[in-house]
Design a protein around this motif. Structure first.
Motif, short mmCIF file in Angstrom:
data_model
loop_
_atom_site.label_atom_id
_atom_site.label_comp_id
_atom_site.label_asym_id
_atom_site.label_seq_id
_atom_site.Cartn_x
_atom_site.Cartn_y
_atom_site.Cartn_z
N VAL A 292 -3.81 54.31 -34.57
CA VAL A 292 -4.01 55.50 -33.74
C VAL A 292 -5.00 55.17 -32.61
CG1 VAL A 292 -3.52 57.16 -35.57
CG2 VAL A 292 -5.87 56.35 -35.23
N PRO A 293 -4.95 55.92 -31.51
CA PRO A 293 -5.90 55.68 -30.41
C PRO A 293 -7.34 55.87 -30.88
CG PRO A 293 -4.12 57.13 -29.72
CD PRO A 293 -3.99 56.99 -31.20
N THR A 294 -8.24 55.09 -30.29
CA THR A 294 -9.65 55.15 -30.67
C THR A 294 -10.53 55.16 -29.42
OG1 THR A 294 -9.17 53.90 -32.68
CG2 THR A 294 -11.47 54.11 -32.06
N LEU A 295 -11.48 56.09 -29.40
CA LEU A 295 -12.48 56.15 -28.34
C LEU A 295 -13.76 55.54 -28.88
CD1 LEU A 295 -13.60 57.18 -25.60
CD2 LEU A 295 -14.09 59.36 -26.76
N VAL A 296 -14.29 54.53 -28.20
CA VAL A 296 -15.54 53.88 -28.58
C VAL A 296 -16.61 54.31 -27.59
CG1 VAL A 296 -16.72 51.68 -28.94
CG2 VAL A 296 -14.30 51.91 -29.56
N LEU A 297 -17.69 54.90 -28.11
CA LEU A 297 -18.80 55.34 -27.27
C LEU A 297 -20.00 54.45 -27.53
CD1 LEU A 297 -18.58 59.24 -27.67
CD2 LEU A 297 -17.59 57.80 -25.88
N ALA A 298 -20.59 53.93 -26.47
CA ALA A 298 -21.75 53.07 -26.57
C ALA A 298 -22.92 53.68 -25.82
CB ALA A 298 -21.44 51.69 -26.00
N GLY A 299 -24.13 53.47 -26.31
CA GLY A 299 -25.33 53.87 -25.59
C GLY A 299 -25.85 52.69 -24.79
N SER A 300 -26.06 52.85 -23.51
CA SER A 300 -26.49 51.73 -22.68
C SER A 300 -27.84 51.17 -23.10
CB SER A 300 -26.54 52.16 -21.20
OG SER A 300 -27.57 53.11 -20.98
N ARG A 301 -28.63 52.00 -23.83
CA ARG A 301 -29.96 51.56 -24.26
C ARG A 301 -30.08 51.53 -25.78
NH1 ARG A 301 -34.62 54.14 -20.62
NH2 ARG A 301 -35.59 52.21 -21.35
N ASP A 302 -28.96 51.36 -26.45
CA ASP A 302 -28.93 51.30 -27.91
C ASP A 302 -29.45 49.94 -28.37
OD1 ASP A 302 -28.39 51.34 -30.62
OD2 ASP A 302 -26.35 52.12 -30.39
N ARG A 303 -30.54 49.93 -29.13
CA ARG A 303 -31.11 48.68 -29.62
C ARG A 303 -30.56 48.28 -30.98
NH1 ARG A 303 -37.58 48.99 -28.10
NH2 ARG A 303 -37.32 49.25 -25.86
N LEU A 304 -29.98 49.21 -31.70
CA LEU A 304 -29.44 48.91 -33.03
C LEU A 304 -28.01 48.40 -32.95
CD1 LEU A 304 -30.87 51.82 -35.23
CD2 LEU A 304 -31.75 49.51 -34.91
N THR A 305 -27.19 49.10 -32.20
CA THR A 305 -25.80 48.65 -31.97
C THR A 305 -25.61 48.58 -30.46
OG1 THR A 305 -25.08 50.96 -32.19
CG2 THR A 305 -24.86 49.54 -34.13
N PRO A 306 -26.08 47.50 -29.85
CA PRO A 306 -26.06 47.40 -28.39
C PRO A 306 -24.66 47.39 -27.81
CG PRO A 306 -26.67 45.31 -29.40
CD PRO A 306 -26.66 46.32 -30.50
N PRO A 307 -24.54 47.64 -26.50
CA PRO A 307 -23.23 47.74 -25.85
C PRO A 307 -22.30 46.57 -26.12
CG PRO A 307 -24.93 48.52 -24.36
CD PRO A 307 -25.65 47.95 -25.56
N ARG A 308 -22.84 45.37 -26.27
CA ARG A 308 -21.96 44.22 -26.51
C ARG A 308 -21.21 44.36 -27.83
NH1 ARG A 308 -27.15 42.24 -27.08
NH2 ARG A 308 -27.73 41.45 -29.15
N GLN A 309 -21.82 45.03 -28.82
CA GLN A 309 -21.11 45.26 -30.07
C GLN A 309 -19.98 46.26 -29.87
OE1 GLN A 309 -24.59 45.98 -32.87
NE2 GLN A 309 -23.22 44.86 -34.21
N ALA A 310 -20.23 47.29 -29.07
CA ALA A 310 -19.18 48.26 -28.76
C ALA A 310 -18.04 47.58 -28.03
CB ALA A 310 -19.76 49.41 -27.93
#
Length: 364
Positions: A287-305
């Motif tokens: 199914v389609p999936t939307l992935v939301l990342a926080g630009s300043r997320d230190r726990l799951t940084p954007p590169r993980q998203a």
């Protein structure tokens, strides 16, 4: 040369520790004032929204608390929160999307107003089955979108793997915010340490302090007042749970949420953050999936998203500018609008709306 290298390492370590100490002393002065504001946390976030409540019995008879904004006949949006939090973190999204979708947010086992696990099971499989149980009870028919934050996002992915029959006609899409498909906190070494500390807390309880009634109360209690707020806890919440410029009232609210979850529950859930691998599940998602990342997320940084979005067959990646690890609290308008557009698109044939961005109707 070896001696010089050793001296250099010692000097570097001393400088690092000294810098950290000075930094903390500076932060302590700022955070000390925030510690006095915990009780003044934004009431629109801290208070239950007053919508319909329902207790749902999960697969192992654990009772789960759910909040509903019922809209019979409309597509459903089900919200799954992260470790140490509760359904209250979805207040803004429930407020706005509840006007257009049948909206449900629930507390995971041992969190919020849900009961402890009836059989002591806090594995990701158990959390995934909780998602399926709440969906079946609160939105038994019609299309739905599952939204998960951090550990709750992993629970949503695991639910898709354990209940593949839900995908398609029932579950039309997933929204994964501030999360990953494996080793959730691998993007930051300090966050892995935080998960390890939670596990150690549980082990210390089992091996050392089980005979102390006071220590037992602090470790097991659901009341955050049994674990008083400190400058350090507020500082850690702001640095890792939010962006560093988060307002004091938001820091206070999130820190109180975390203190409200017993350390024994945090310790029992922690292994899922660092050991479970759902990458194969992500690659085979139908199914389609939307992935939301926080630009300043230190726990799951954007590169993980980015990695997560790349492994998903049908994905959309949206980066929420200025958000840390709890984007739905820090940038609620942007997160709500992104979920609204996505949910409306994947449920369009069921009357999910025209996909226009929702305007925030929160009292906050």
């Amino acid at each position: 040369m070896v001696r010089a290298r050793a001296i250099g390492l010692v000097a570097f370590g001393a400088a690092t520790l000294g810098g950290a100490a000075l930094g903390y002393l500076g932060e302590r002065r700022v955070m000390a004032g925030q510690a006095q504001r915990v009780a003044e946390a934004d009431p629109s976030l801290a208070a239950a929204p007053g919508w319909a409540s329902r207790d749902v019995e999960s697969h192992d008879r654990t009772l789960l608390h759910a909040e509903l904004r019922a809209a019979p006949g409309r597509p459903a949006v089900l919200f799954s929160h992260g470790l140490g939090l509760s359904s209250r973190v979805w207040h803004d999204q429930m407020t706005v999307l509840g006007e257009r979708f049948h909206s449900v947010a629930f507390d995971h086992r041992g969190h919020g107003q849900s009961a402890r696990a009836a059989r002591g099971d806090y594995t990701l499989d158990a959390l995934a089955d909780d998602v399926a149980a709440v969906l079946a009870e609160t939105a038994p028919a019609g299309p739905a979108v599952l939204v998960g934050h951090s550990l709750g996002g992993m629970a949503v992915l695991a639910c898709a793997a354990r209940h593949p029959g839900l995908l398609g006609e029932r579950v039309r899409g997933l929204v994964l915010t501030n999360t990953a498909a494996s080793r959730l906190f691998s993007g930051a070494a300090r966050s892995t340490l935080a998960a390890a500390v939670s596990t150690v807390q549980a082990r210390v309880y089992e091996a050392v302090v089980a005979r102390s009634s006071r220590a037992r109360r602090r470790l097991e209690s659901d009341d955050p007042e049994d674990r008083p707020s400190t400058d350090l806890s507020l500082l850690a919440t702001r640095q890792f749970g939010l962006n560093p410029e988060a307002p004091p009232e938001l820091v206070a609210f999130l820190e109180r949420e975390l203190r409200g979850t017993p350390p024994v529950v945090l310790g029992a859930c922690a292994p899922a953050l660092t050991t479970v691998d759902l990458q194969d599940v992500a690659r085979e998602l139908t199914v389609p999936t939307l992935v939301l990342a926080g630009s300043r997320d230190r726990l799951t940084p954007p590169r993980q998203a980015q990695r997560l979005a790349e492994m998903l067959p049908d994905s959309e990646l949206v980066t929420i500018e200025g958000a840390g690890h709890t984007a739905m609290l820090e940038q609620p308008d942007a997160v709500t609008a992104a979920i609204d557009r996505f949910a409306a698109r994947v449920t369009a044939d069921a009357g999910g709306g025209d996909g226009t961005s929702a305007r925030r109707a929160s009292s906050r």
